[in-house]
Design a protein around this motif. Structure first.
Motif, PDB file in Angstrom:
ATOM      1  N   LYS A  75       0.834  -1.205   0.000  1.00  0.00           N
ATOM      2  CA  LYS A  75       0.000   0.000   0.000  1.00  0.00           C
ATOM      3  C   LYS A  75       0.868   1.255   0.000  1.00  0.00           C
ATOM      4  O   LYS A  75       0.569   2.238  -0.700  1.00  0.00           O
ATOM      5  N   ARG A  76       1.960   1.233   0.765  1.00  0.00           N
ATOM      6  CA  ARG A  76       2.866   2.396   0.797  1.00  0.00           C
ATOM      7  C   ARG A  76       3.464   2.659  -0.580  1.00  0.00           C
ATOM      8  O   ARG A  76       3.559   3.803  -1.018  1.00  0.00           O
ATOM      9  N   GLU A  77       3.881   1.588  -1.249  1.00  0.00           N
ATOM     10  CA  GLU A  77       4.477   1.727  -2.590  1.00  0.00           C
ATOM     11  C   GLU A  77       3.476   2.351  -3.566  1.00  0.00           C
ATOM     12  O   GLU A  77       3.825   3.223  -4.358  1.00  0.00           O
ATOM     13  N   LYS A  78       2.223   1.894  -3.488  1.00  0.00           N
ATOM     14  CA  LYS A  78       1.176   2.423  -4.377  1.00  0.00           C
ATOM     15  C   LYS A  78       0.930   3.911  -4.079  1.00  0.00           C
ATOM     16  O   LYS A  78       0.813   4.738  -4.992  1.00  0.00           O
ATOM     17  N   LEU A  79       0.844   4.236  -2.793  1.00  0.00           N
ATOM     18  CA  LEU A  79       0.614   5.627  -2.392  1.00  0.00           C
ATOM     19  C   LEU A  79       1.801   6.522  -2.740  1.00  0.00           C
ATOM     20  O   LEU A  79       1.620   7.694  -3.093  1.00  0.00           O
ATOM     21  N   PHE A  80       3.012   5.973  -2.665  1.00  0.00           N
ATOM     22  CA  PHE A  80       4.214   6.733  -3.044  1.00  0.00           C
ATOM     23  C   PHE A  80       4.046   7.255  -4.467  1.00  0.00           C
ATOM     24  O   PHE A  80       4.278   8.439  -4.742  1.00  0.00           O
ATOM     25  N   ASP A  81       3.650   6.365  -5.382  1.00  0.00           N
ATOM     26  CA  ASP A  81       3.492   6.757  -6.786  1.00  0.00           C
ATOM     27  C   ASP A  81       2.401   7.805  -6.943  1.00  0.00           C
ATOM     28  O   ASP A  81       2.540   8.758  -7.717  1.00  0.00           O
ATOM     29  N   GLU A  82       1.308   7.630  -6.200  1.00  0.00           N
ATOM     30  CA  GLU A  82       0.185   8.573  -6.305  1.00  0.00           C
ATOM     31  C   GLU A  82       0.555   9.946  -5.735  1.00  0.00           C
ATOM     32  O   GLU A  82       0.230  10.982  -6.320  1.00  0.00           O
ATOM     33  N   ILE A  83       1.266   9.941  -4.607  1.00  0.00           N
ATOM     34  CA  ILE A  83       1.674  11.210  -3.979  1.00  0.00           C
ATOM     35  C   ILE A  83       2.657  11.957  -4.876  1.00  0.00           C
ATOM     36  O   ILE A  83       2.489  13.151  -5.138  1.00  0.00           O
ATOM     37  N   THR A  84       3.674  11.260  -5.360  1.00  0.00           N
ATOM     38  CA  THR A  84       4.693  11.931  -6.172  1.00  0.00           C
ATOM     39  C   THR A  84       4.118  12.423  -7.499  1.00  0.00           C
ATOM     40  O   THR A  84       4.576  13.423  -8.043  1.00  0.00           O
ATOM     41  N   ALA A  85       3.093  11.738  -8.010  1.00  0.00           N
ATOM     42  CA  ALA A  85       2.462  12.162  -9.268  1.00  0.00           C
ATOM     43  C   ALA A  85       1.582  13.399  -9.077  1.00  0.00           C
ATOM     44  O   ALA A  85       1.431  14.207  -9.996  1.00  0.00           O
ATOM     45  N   ASN A  86       1.013  13.566  -7.872  1.00  0.00           N
ATOM     46  CA  ASN A  86       0.028  14.629  -7.654  1.00  0.00           C
ATOM     47  C   ASN A  86       0.509  15.802  -6.800  1.00  0.00           C
ATOM     48  O   ASN A  86      -0.133  16.854  -6.790  1.00  0.00           O
ATOM     49  N   ALA A  87       1.605  15.620  -6.058  1.00  0.00           N
ATOM     50  CA  ALA A  87       2.083  16.690  -5.171  1.00  0.00           C
ATOM     51  C   ALA A  87       2.486  17.927  -5.979  1.00  0.00           C
ATOM     52  O   ALA A  87       2.986  17.819  -7.098  1.00  0.00           O
ATOM     53  N   LEU A  88       2.267  19.094  -5.388  1.00  0.00           N
ATOM     54  CA  LEU A  88       2.742  20.337  -6.005  1.00  0.00           C
ATOM     55  C   LEU A  88       4.260  20.402  -5.920  1.00  0.00           C
ATOM     56  O   LEU A  88       4.922  20.968  -6.787  1.00  0.00           O
ATOM     57  N   ALA A  89       4.805  19.814  -4.860  1.00  0.00           N
ATOM     58  CA  ALA A  89       6.260  19.701  -4.703  1.00  0.00           C
ATOM     59  C   ALA A  89       6.541  18.647  -3.639  1.00  0.00           C
ATOM     60  O   ALA A  89       5.748  18.469  -2.720  1.00  0.00           O
ATOM     61  N   TRP A  90       7.644  17.943  -3.803  1.00  0.00           N
ATOM     62  CA  TRP A  90       8.081  17.008  -2.768  1.00  0.00           C
ATOM     63  C   TRP A  90       9.598  16.886  -2.802  1.00  0.00           C
ATOM     64  O   TRP A  90      10.218  17.145  -3.837  1.00  0.00           O
ATOM     65  N   SER A  91      10.164  16.544  -1.671  1.00  0.00           N
ATOM     66  CA  SER A  91      11.621  16.493  -1.550  1.00  0.00           C
ATOM     67  C   SER A  91      11.998  15.469  -0.478  1.00  0.00           C
ATOM     68  O   SER A  91      11.260  15.286   0.485  1.00  0.00           O
ATOM     69  N   VAL A  92      13.139  14.827  -0.677  1.00  0.00           N
ATOM     70  CA  VAL A  92      13.625  13.824   0.280  1.00  0.00           C
ATOM     71  C   VAL A  92      15.073  14.149   0.648  1.00  0.00           C
ATOM     72  O   VAL A  92      15.844  14.610  -0.197  1.00  0.00           O
ATOM     73  N   SER A  93      15.423  13.911   1.885  1.00  0.00           N
ATOM     74  CA  SER A  93      16.805  14.118   2.327  1.00  0.00           C
ATOM     75  C   SER A  93      17.256  12.945   3.203  1.00  0.00           C
ATOM     76  O   SER A  93      16.496  12.458   4.033  1.00  0.00           O
ATOM     77  N   LEU A  94      18.483  12.506   2.990  1.00  0.00           N
ATOM     78  CA  LEU A  94      19.074  11.418   3.781  1.00  0.00           C
ATOM     79  C   LEU A  94      20.273  11.950   4.557  1.00  0.00           C
ATOM     80  O   LEU A  94      21.078  12.719   4.010  1.00  0.00           O
ATOM     81  N   VAL A  95      20.384  11.553   5.814  1.00  0.00           N
ATOM     82  CA  VAL A  95      21.596  11.844   6.597  1.00  0.00           C
ATOM     83  C   VAL A  95      22.145  10.506   7.046  1.00  0.00           C
ATOM     84  O   VAL A  95      21.456   9.716   7.691  1.00  0.00           O
ATOM     85  N   ASP A  96      23.384  10.236   6.662  1.00  0.00           N
ATOM     86  CA  ASP A  96      23.911   8.877   6.817  1.00  0.00           C
ATOM     87  C   ASP A  96      24.461   8.580   8.214  1.00  0.00           C
ATOM     88  O   ASP A  96      24.517   9.458   9.086  1.00  0.00           O
ATOM     89  N   GLU A  97      24.849   7.306   8.375  1.00  0.00           N
ATOM     90  CA  GLU A  97      25.268   6.802   9.693  1.00  0.00           C
ATOM     91  C   GLU A  97      26.504   7.514  10.234  1.00  0.00           C
ATOM     92  O   GLU A  97      26.638   7.679  11.451  1.00  0.00           O
ATOM     93  N   ARG A  98      27.390   7.977   9.359  1.00  0.00           N
ATOM     94  CA  ARG A  98      28.602   8.672   9.847  1.00  0.00           C
ATOM     95  C   ARG A  98      28.211   9.976  10.543  1.00  0.00           C
ATOM     96  O   ARG A  98      28.724  10.305  11.610  1.00  0.00           O
ATOM     97  N   VAL A  99      27.301  10.696   9.931  1.00  0.00           N
ATOM     98  CA  VAL A  99      26.843  11.964  10.520  1.00  0.00           C
ATOM     99  C   VAL A  99      26.033  11.694  11.788  1.00  0.00           C
ATOM    100  O   VAL A  99      26.164  12.411  12.788  1.00  0.00           O
TER     101      VAL A  99
END
Length: 205
Positions: A58-82
């Protein structure tokens, strides 16, 4: 889930309202991931909810729907070293700030899941269980969770002995057994393994 929070922000003159949430604060391996999402007013996305309450499919399906319809979206990763360097709370704040700042359409107001935040330059409000109350925060929780899970599956191919595809870096019996046999790999958070090594001083490091 209603639009009452977004409507409150719009009524106060904020045109562009974004939700931000994170995934991966608790695991002993891998990065922490934050996402920021601005949704169109009143959009209906069936099944939108806190990512923890949804199946992976369900999350995977919603991911596609959200990214297709959002006005804007962004993701950020901070890794294990930090994370090891500045601690998980500060790493989470950093990931959230980077996600909000990375939006292609600037946010005028931000709803943050949880009870505290730090570093955001935009007007914002923290809402406990915001991912179950605010559509844009629920959307952000799904984007963050799916992004991080996909990454952990990639790490599972790189380090197959740990079973990252199953537990996504969280501490489980199988994960502990893998650590006892193989020791940590480069994506383990060493500050998170202190208790493990206190319990198993004989484990390889």
């Amino acid at each position: 889930m209603t639009w009452e929070y977004e409507e409150k922000a719009w009524a106060n003159g904020y045109g562009s309202v974004c939700g931000v949430d994170e995934a991966g604060r608790g695991p002993v391996a891998g990065p922490v991931c934050a996402a920021a999402v601005i949704l169109p007013a009143g959009i209906v996305i069936e099944g939108l909810n806190d990512s923890k309450k949804l199946s992976e499919k369900k999350r995977e399906k919603l991911f596609d729907e959200i990214t297709a319809n959002a006005l804007a979206w962004s993701v950020s990763l901070v890794d294990e070293r930090v994370i090891d360097e500045i601690n998980i709370l500060q790493a989470t704040y950093r990931a959230m700030k980077q996600a909000v700042d990375g939006l292609t359409r600037p946010a005028d107001f931000v709803y943050v899941d949880g009870n505290r935040s730090q570093g955001l330059e935009q007007p914002h409000e923290c809402v406990v269980s915001g991912d179950a109350k605010i559509p844009s925060v629920a959307a952000a929780s799904i984007i963050a969770k799916v992004t991080r899970d996909r990454l952990m599956r990639q790490f599972a191919e790189q380090y197959p002995q740990y079973g990252f595809e199953k537990h996504k870096g969280y501490e489980t019996k199988a994960h502990d057994e893998a650590l006892l046999m193989h020791g940590p790999c480069p994506i383990h958070r060493m500050t998170f393994l202190k208790k493990f090594y206190e319990k198993h001083p004989e484990a390889p490091r």
